[in-house]
Design a protein around this motif. Sequence first.
Motif, mmCIF file in Angstrom:
data_model
loop_
_atom_site.group_PDB
_atom_site.id
_atom_site.type_symbol
_atom_site.label_atom_id
_atom_site.label_comp_id
_atom_site.label_asym_id
_atom_site.label_seq_id
_atom_site.Cartn_x
_atom_site.Cartn_y
_atom_site.Cartn_z
ATOM 1 N N LYS A 101 -33.330 -14.579 61.650
ATOM 2 C CA LYS A 101 -32.822 -13.734 61.724
ATOM 3 C C LYS A 101 -33.850 -12.261 60.928
ATOM 4 O O LYS A 101 -35.262 -12.664 60.479
ATOM 5 C CB LYS A 101 -32.248 -13.364 60.955
ATOM 6 C CG LYS A 101 -30.645 -14.192 61.476
ATOM 7 C CD LYS A 101 -30.321 -14.333 63.135
ATOM 8 C CE LYS A 101 -29.379 -14.917 63.604
ATOM 9 N NZ LYS A 101 -28.866 -15.031 64.864
ATOM 10 N N LEU A 156 -33.800 -8.437 58.727
ATOM 11 C CA LEU A 156 -32.871 -8.276 57.975
ATOM 12 C C LEU A 156 -34.032 -7.734 56.931
ATOM 13 O O LEU A 156 -34.881 -7.347 57.090
ATOM 14 C CB LEU A 156 -32.590 -9.155 56.986
ATOM 15 C CG LEU A 156 -31.540 -8.569 55.754
ATOM 16 C CD1 LEU A 156 -30.303 -8.427 55.947
ATOM 17 C CD2 LEU A 156 -31.476 -9.632 54.837
ATOM 18 N N HIS A 172 -30.856 -7.539 63.005
ATOM 19 C CA HIS A 172 -29.831 -7.823 62.816
ATOM 20 C C HIS A 172 -29.139 -7.492 61.489
ATOM 21 O O HIS A 172 -27.620 -7.409 61.554
ATOM 22 C CB HIS A 172 -29.739 -9.757 62.643
ATOM 23 C CG HIS A 172 -30.755 -10.361 64.222
ATOM 24 N ND1 HIS A 172 -31.870 -10.763 63.710
ATOM 25 C CD2 HIS A 172 -30.388 -10.192 64.715
ATOM 26 C CE1 HIS A 172 -31.990 -11.117 64.934
ATOM 27 N NE2 HIS A 172 -30.976 -11.124 65.787
ATOM 28 N N ALA A 173 -29.545 -7.304 60.425
ATOM 29 C CA ALA A 173 -28.467 -6.780 59.602
ATOM 30 C C ALA A 173 -29.331 -5.480 58.321
ATOM 31 O O ALA A 173 -30.352 -6.321 58.761
ATOM 32 C CB ALA A 173 -27.687 -7.624 58.609
ATOM 33 N N GLY A 229 -25.954 -3.856 63.469
ATOM 34 C CA GLY A 229 -25.953 -3.970 63.425
ATOM 35 C C GLY A 229 -25.179 -3.903 62.012
ATOM 36 O O GLY A 229 -24.749 -2.653 61.798
ATOM 37 N N TYR A 236 -25.339 -3.608 54.708
ATOM 38 C CA TYR A 236 -24.374 -3.776 53.529
ATOM 39 C C TYR A 236 -25.305 -3.301 52.122
ATOM 40 O O TYR A 236 -26.262 -3.295 52.273
ATOM 41 C CB TYR A 236 -24.982 -5.859 53.392
ATOM 42 C CG TYR A 236 -24.293 -6.560 54.231
ATOM 43 C CD1 TYR A 236 -22.807 -6.533 54.195
ATOM 44 C CD2 TYR A 236 -24.836 -7.135 55.787
ATOM 45 C CE1 TYR A 236 -22.456 -7.288 54.829
ATOM 46 C CE2 TYR A 236 -23.833 -7.891 56.073
ATOM 47 C CZ TYR A 236 -22.768 -8.058 55.993
ATOM 48 O OH TYR A 236 -22.140 -8.889 57.115
ATOM 49 N N GLU A 285 -22.560 -14.489 52.358
ATOM 50 C CA GLU A 285 -22.977 -14.952 53.715
ATOM 51 C C GLU A 285 -23.140 -13.805 54.519
ATOM 52 O O GLU A 285 -22.370 -13.470 55.125
ATOM 53 C CB GLU A 285 -22.826 -16.267 54.179
ATOM 54 C CG GLU A 285 -23.943 -16.638 55.413
ATOM 55 C CD GLU A 285 -23.947 -17.902 55.545
ATOM 56 O OE1 GLU A 285 -22.074 -18.604 55.793
ATOM 57 O OE2 GLU A 285 -24.077 -19.076 56.290
ATOM 58 N N ILE A 286 -23.899 -13.179 54.849
ATOM 59 C CA ILE A 286 -24.105 -11.898 55.317
ATOM 60 C C ILE A 286 -24.495 -12.043 57.327
ATOM 61 O O ILE A 286 -24.365 -12.275 57.907
ATOM 62 C CB ILE A 286 -25.027 -10.612 55.037
ATOM 63 C CG1 ILE A 286 -26.598 -11.455 54.691
ATOM 64 C CG2 ILE A 286 -24.167 -10.156 53.674
ATOM 65 C CD1 ILE A 286 -27.942 -9.791 54.905
ATOM 66 N N LEU A 287 -25.749 -13.673 57.290
ATOM 67 C CA LEU A 287 -25.640 -13.990 58.954
ATOM 68 C C LEU A 287 -25.938 -15.597 58.227
ATOM 69 O O LEU A 287 -26.257 -15.597 57.563
ATOM 70 C CB LEU A 287 -27.141 -13.364 59.038
ATOM 71 C CG LEU A 287 -27.656 -11.839 59.024
ATOM 72 C CD1 LEU A 287 -29.098 -11.636 59.565
ATOM 73 C CD2 LEU A 287 -26.469 -11.792 60.682
ATOM 74 N N PRO A 288 -25.896 -15.850 59.389
ATOM 75 C CA PRO A 288 -25.852 -17.585 59.769
ATOM 76 C C PRO A 288 -27.125 -18.419 58.114
ATOM 77 O O PRO A 288 -27.781 -18.083 58.968
ATOM 78 C CB PRO A 288 -25.792 -17.379 60.933
ATOM 79 C CG PRO A 288 -25.073 -17.063 61.345
ATOM 80 C CD PRO A 288 -25.581 -15.648 61.383
#
Length: 461
Positions: A24, A26, A55-56, A80, A83, A147-150
């Motif tokens: 991912k 980030l 993704h985030a 996305g 946070y 957990e923000i992404l797998p």
Amino acid sequence: MDITFYGAAGEVTGSCHLVGAAGKRLLLDCGMVQGDRDADARNAAEFPFDAKGIHALVLSHAHLDHCGRIPLLVKRGFNGPIYTTSATADLANIIMSDSAHIADMDAQDANRHLAPGQKPAEPLYTQDDVYAAMKLMKPLDYNEPQEILPGIRVILRDAGHILGSATVEVAADENGATRTLVFTGDLGPTGTPILCDPAKVAAADAVIMESTYGNRLHKTRVDTLSELAAIFQAAHRDGGNIVIPAFAVGRTQELLYFFAEHFDEWQLGHYKMFLDSPMATRVTACYDRHEDLFDEDAKKLWLMRQHPLRLPNLSFTADSGESRAINSIRSGAVIIAGSGMCEGGRIRHHLRHNLANPAAHVVFVGYQAQGTLGRRIVDGAKHVHLFGDDIPVRAQIHTVGGLSAHADRDGLSDWYGAIAGHPPVWLVHGEDDGRSGLADCLKQKWGCAVNLPKPGDKAPV
Ligand SMILES: [Zn+2]
């Protein structure tokens, strides 16, 4: 896991780093470049990555040089989650909206003298882009792993820099092992009024660390407070107004706290006090909404006597009419107004009405960049130009250092030293002097590997 340094690498603004982990992408911060001659062009330029492919995003805190390009990222396709702490989301809303407003005014200005056939200027982003960005915000509490992404977990910890500021720990599971990266955002000094001290981190495999004052030691808080006490004593004797150009986020609230703490000692009950900055008023209300984050001293002060942000003789001026009314006061007023470097805002009116008065005191409490009106006054200008008038500078000018929102060299080094094993560190958010000063200190004291990344550099974790 890897990191690519896209902003604030060798300078102190435009914070933006891309982390690749567990397949991912980030983003850590997405800030504006400020103070650079090419800042407008750099802020409007394409991102060096695909906005849609992120993704985030994790936002460390709400200063414009950390959050200012988020609405642009959204405008260009990022969709996305973002946070951050709820206080940072609240503050970022104020700061990004102000930035959209300035972009709109700039575009209107540029379009006032369009040549026939010339394409009108468009603002960098609009209030609608800010709304869209705010919809993506996912508030996290301090110290709660999420957990923000797998396969990717984040922990935010208090950075003690401004309200809601956080250090960001990213832990990623890859090939059966976990790697951990810690990003400081901006770290505050210990003992900042209102805020808790920066939380220590027990362990990490790599650290991205700010180095703004990596080669400097701040004055002690005690020295700073005695400087302020002496100024109030002199002002009391002279009878003029006290004018304070102040930065809206953090510094203003810190000053109000000191005023509450030393209310009797500095004889502040004799003054009419004004916070004459709509932006600082909005930010102060935001601090007020998040008083659960205040440190124990601030909570105690509030319980014992008065809320640190609501002094009995402090007025928040609402509109320009109320602001103008202050101009007729020749004596006994404390006026806090923006902008902090006197380049715009209501402070220019207050300087126009007070600079020529030898009984007035002007108190600078923050850094004054080259070329600003604030810098010219601090450097001893005998006359300044304001609103077409030549104003002699007869007021007494003071510069109070030591109110920095950043940890100094020893503060940064102590924070880093608490991390077990002293992992490799990448220094960002500092000019060359700050970075190399801190690099020498960390290598000498902790024997760690220190890297000074350039924009676009990529490093494995
Ligand atoms: Zn900051």
